[in-house]
Motif scaffolding. Structure first.
Motif, short mmCIF file in Angstrom:
data_model
loop_
_atom_site.label_atom_id
_atom_site.label_comp_id
_atom_site.label_asym_id
_atom_site.label_seq_id
_atom_site.Cartn_x
_atom_site.Cartn_y
_atom_site.Cartn_z
N ILE A 84 3.45 10.11 -4.00
CA ILE A 84 2.83 8.86 -3.55
C ILE A 84 3.50 8.39 -2.26
O ILE A 84 2.84 8.03 -1.29
CB ILE A 84 2.92 7.78 -4.63
N VAL A 107 1.38 8.14 1.26
CA VAL A 107 1.21 6.82 1.89
C VAL A 107 1.86 6.82 3.27
O VAL A 107 1.30 6.31 4.24
CB VAL A 107 1.79 5.71 1.00
N LEU A 115 -5.10 2.26 -1.87
CA LEU A 115 -4.35 2.93 -2.94
C LEU A 115 -5.12 2.74 -4.23
O LEU A 115 -5.28 1.60 -4.70
CB LEU A 115 -2.94 2.34 -3.04
N VAL A 136 4.75 1.89 0.43
CA VAL A 136 3.64 0.93 0.46
C VAL A 136 4.02 -0.28 1.31
O VAL A 136 3.24 -0.72 2.17
CB VAL A 136 3.26 0.49 -0.97
N VAL A 194 -2.16 -2.13 3.25
CA VAL A 194 -2.45 -1.32 2.06
C VAL A 194 -3.20 -2.20 1.07
O VAL A 194 -2.72 -3.29 0.70
CB VAL A 194 -1.18 -0.77 1.42
#
Length: 245
Positions: free
Chosen positions: A31, A35, A49, A88, A95
């Motif tokens: 992840i 990202v 996301l 994030v 995001v």
């Protein structure tokens, strides 16, 4: 299965770890990597996301942790979570988290660091860490609910609904489940239509005025998870969780 990135002006990072999106240690790093890759692409203007399946994220994979003979998986999961949450937060473009079903534990870390949240009507948000012998992501839950509610949720492990968070102003939209991804993309499209240089500077400015260093405070919380594992409380709680299931 795993984590996938679909590039574009509105990039999508999608979590898919059946059956409940309990993310293994390597999955958190995936992840983080995707990202980060999406944000580093100059053509990306917004990242969505999202997740496949009936729930957005059930947190860390407890079964993976319990299969390990030592603390290596725990350490890897904690570092992976820290990296994913930071990715994030640090992503140079906004995001948007698109949340359906349950969002638990590490899922709170992801959405709490997102810029906007769009949720399905069936979405619930909770931090069951105390019942699982761990601590962490209260840092991110505090960005979603008022202080006393955050404490209540940590102590009781009771979740709240998307409608609750919408009333608090921390969920932007609540929509029927079949409309979730399209709604998230529509919101993303509205932001993506603006000057990308201005939006990137806006993200940097907003992070710069945050009153809490979310990365440092989360690592502080994780220190207590290490303590609980060293004194045996963490393992007892995880065994009970798996036995009760």
């Amino acid at each position: 299965m795993g984590v996938q990135l679909e590039r574009g002006a509105v990039a999508e990072v999608v979590i898919d770890f059946p059956p409940v999106n309990a993310v293994p240690a390597a999955g958190w790093l995936a992840i983080a990597d995707l990202v980060t890759a999406a944000g580093a692409d100059p053509s990306t203007r917004v990242v969505v996301l999202a997740a496949e399946g009936r729930g957005f994220c059930a947190g860390v994979d407890i079964k993976e942790m319990q299969r390990a003979a030592d603390h290596e998986v725990l350490l890897a999961a904690n570092r992976g979570c820290a990296a994913a949450f930071a990715a994030v937060y640090d992503c140079p473009v906004p995001v948007i988290a698109a949340v359906q079903g349950f969002c638990l534990g590490g899922g709170i870390g992801l959405v709490g660091n997102a810029d906007l949240i769009v949720a399905a009507e069936d979405a619930t948000f909770g931090l069951p860490e105390v019942d699982r012998g761990a601590l962490g992501a209260a840092t991110h839950l505090a960005r979603l609910v008022p202080p006393q509610m955050m404490r209540t949720m940590v102590y009781t492990c009771h979740p709240v609904t998307a409608a609750d968070l919408h009333r608090f102003g921390t969920v932007h939209k609540v929509v029927p489940s079949p409309l979730l991804r399209d709604t998230a993309r529509a919101v993303a499209g509205e932001i993506a239509a603006k000057d990308p240089v201005v939006i990137r500077r806006a993200k940097e400015a907003l992070n710069g005025i945050d009153p809490v260093d979310v990365k440092r405070s989360y690592r502080f919380e994780q220190g207590f998870t290490f303590e609980l594992n060293l004194n045996g409380a963490g393992d007892r709680a995880r065994r009970k969780f798996l036995e009760d299931r």
